[in-house]
Design a protein around this motif. Sequence first.
Motif, mmCIF file in Angstrom:
data_model
loop_
_atom_site.group_PDB
_atom_site.id
_atom_site.type_symbol
_atom_site.label_atom_id
_atom_site.label_comp_id
_atom_site.label_asym_id
_atom_site.label_seq_id
_atom_site.Cartn_x
_atom_site.Cartn_y
_atom_site.Cartn_z
ATOM 1 N N UNK A 298 -109.301 -11.401 15.128
ATOM 2 C CA UNK A 298 -110.293 -11.194 14.071
ATOM 3 C C UNK A 298 -109.885 -10.105 13.095
ATOM 4 N N UNK A 299 -109.135 -9.125 13.553
ATOM 5 C CA UNK A 299 -108.780 -8.000 12.693
ATOM 6 C C UNK A 299 -107.884 -8.432 11.545
ATOM 7 N N UNK A 300 -107.249 -9.577 11.686
ATOM 8 C CA UNK A 300 -106.396 -10.107 10.622
ATOM 9 C C UNK A 300 -107.209 -10.811 9.537
ATOM 10 N N UNK A 301 -108.488 -11.050 9.791
ATOM 11 C CA UNK A 301 -109.312 -11.851 8.886
ATOM 12 C C UNK A 301 -110.093 -10.952 7.924
ATOM 13 N N UNK A 302 -110.745 -11.554 6.934
ATOM 14 C CA UNK A 302 -111.654 -10.821 6.064
ATOM 15 C C UNK A 302 -113.095 -11.118 6.467
ATOM 16 N N UNK A 303 -114.033 -10.428 5.826
ATOM 17 C CA UNK A 303 -115.439 -10.543 6.210
ATOM 18 C C UNK A 303 -115.949 -11.966 6.017
ATOM 19 N N UNK B 268 -116.597 -17.835 11.254
ATOM 20 C CA UNK B 268 -116.410 -17.889 12.707
ATOM 21 C C UNK B 268 -117.740 -17.686 13.425
ATOM 22 N N UNK B 269 -118.498 -16.706 12.944
ATOM 23 C CA UNK B 269 -119.771 -16.381 13.589
ATOM 24 C C UNK B 269 -120.734 -17.558 13.534
ATOM 25 N N UNK C 113 -121.408 -9.661 -0.675
ATOM 26 C CA UNK C 113 -120.906 -9.715 0.697
ATOM 27 C C UNK C 113 -121.904 -9.104 1.663
ATOM 28 N N UNK C 114 -122.542 -8.021 1.253
ATOM 29 C CA UNK C 114 -123.556 -7.395 2.107
ATOM 30 C C UNK C 114 -124.711 -8.357 2.369
ATOM 31 N N UNK C 115 -125.167 -9.060 1.320
ATOM 32 C CA UNK C 115 -126.263 -10.000 1.488
ATOM 33 C C UNK C 115 -125.892 -11.130 2.450
ATOM 34 N N UNK C 116 -124.667 -11.618 2.369
ATOM 35 C CA UNK C 116 -124.228 -12.688 3.267
ATOM 36 C C UNK C 116 -124.219 -12.210 4.716
ATOM 37 N N UNK D 6 -126.915 -13.704 7.611
ATOM 38 C CA UNK D 6 -126.472 -14.438 8.792
ATOM 39 C C UNK D 6 -126.768 -13.673 10.068
ATOM 40 N N UNK D 7 -126.525 -12.376 10.060
ATOM 41 C CA UNK D 7 -126.750 -11.575 11.268
ATOM 42 C C UNK D 7 -128.233 -11.506 11.595
ATOM 43 N N UNK D 8 -129.086 -11.439 10.575
ATOM 44 C CA UNK D 8 -130.523 -11.379 10.827
ATOM 45 C C UNK D 8 -131.032 -12.631 11.527
ATOM 46 N N UNK D 9 -130.400 -13.767 11.273
ATOM 47 C CA UNK D 9 -130.817 -15.009 11.922
ATOM 48 C C UNK D 9 -130.527 -15.001 13.416
ATOM 49 N N UNK D 10 -129.711 -14.061 13.894
ATOM 50 C CA UNK D 10 -129.374 -13.983 15.319
ATOM 51 C C UNK D 10 -130.268 -13.019 16.070
#
Length: 543
Positions: free
Chosen positions: A202-207, A213-214, A243-246, A250-254
Amino acid sequence: MSEIRVPRVDQGQTKIRNVPIAVTPEGFWCCPSPAVFQKIQKTQPPLNKTRSSPSPHGTFWVEKKQTSATLKKSGSASRRTDLVTDEPSTQSSNAPVLNNNASVKNERAPRPKLEKVPRKVTVEFGEPGTSDLKLILLGKQGLSVKLSVHRSVLLENSSYFASEISQQQPVFPCLEIEDCEDVEIYVETIGLMYCKDLKPQLIKQNVSRVLRFLKIAEQLGYISCIQSCLEYLEAVPWIGEDEEEKVVSLVSSLQGEGLGVGPVLKRVSPELSDPPKDTLSHILDLVLKSNKERGRLEMKSTVLKLLKENQCLPTSSGSNHLCNETVYTSCKSSLHSLVSLFRQAAEPEFCDKCLDTREPVVKLLVLESDNLIWLLDILAIRQAADEFATIWSTQQELASLHTKLPTPIRHHVSSITARLFVGIGRGELLPSKDTRHLLIQTWLQPLINDYKWLLHGCRSFDRTVVEEGLGRTILTLPLEDQQSILLSWLGSFLKSGEDCPNLQRAFEVWWRRTFIRPFAEFEILQQGDDSLRTSTSKMEVEQ
């Protein structure tokens, strides 16, 4: 990194491209580049010859319907095509066989439309023959991905696959998933199940990619991947508001799934539902009491901009009230300090004191005046400055002390009066008639007395804007009040000329209202009466 053979066949046959595969120490790990899936959607160049050796660890095939391609005419050279036969399960040699005598001059078929050509991608994990489960992903635009995977790996990592596999017949170990929105990330997420530690991947990827992936990991019930993605998102910087909104969306839905999203969301929201009132008060105090001019001016501009942006968002009336209340508390504190400083400066012996004693008082007086203008700007953008106008109009003591100070010191206070007139003229605040009248009675003459210094001593002073706002404020009063104020101004203007506010526009409006409009209305009424009498006479004659 390993590669596979890329055979090329004639028109109507399947074309297989060469795609590199990353193999991990665990035995196999297929991570196709995003470019692989993107290239599948594009037209492949014809007659692209490639040779490579088979992969000892894994296979990645890309199959696509390919139309025939012809060579350009060169002199009398005839068209030729290269035919390569490739049967992975039976062929004993990897070298392609070329048929230079085959001609397609008279056999060329109509070229099909590219968007109707079916596309197929076949992917295998591990060594051929070791898998015990086939996974077929059906994506958009006819994209199909076949994965040769291992049942134990899917059962161990995914609750979704555990449920689906339990319903399968052992005779046909095959799963098919339709309508995959993100086939590329789906394939990589399956590949992540073969890695013991997901952090290096994952560290090789961007946000943006980790969010993809998430999303897939959530659909598959891949808990360890979800947790690794959340750890990544908690630690990595987010670039920009989009990017912050995305991330937050997504995280809030979890949240309802007990996956520990708190550390990520704490970055953007406090534990309390509303920011505490003391925080805003503390920020205002820090800015108002700063003795560094450059930093203070920059932060005043920044805070004003942020409060203006916040005003555009839907907020509860309670939070608005608390914010306005905090600003007014700062206003009263600055005003109290300003009056105290004026008292000191108005003492007869103040001018006889040494410069070191007088200079701090003068600096504080200028600072508090500037602070009040800034707070007034905040209240104006929040449509809450009416009370400020009321408070300023009742400062009789300050207005009387104003005449006792030298103009170079006191003219900063007149900037507050000018800002109020501009706000009323623009409709930013709507004080009552009595407040407007009292404001002009109390502060118009001090403003006229300081006008020359405001013109030449204040960089931000805009004569045109101030005169327009003052004139409009006067014209909001009853006609009798307009007359008394403008006649008093006329006397000052005839004495001072350019060093006095120019209110000729307001004077012209008052003149028309006083001398022209009443007679025009009387004439209209008289014409109406004459017309009525004429029509009445005609009716009598006709009878």
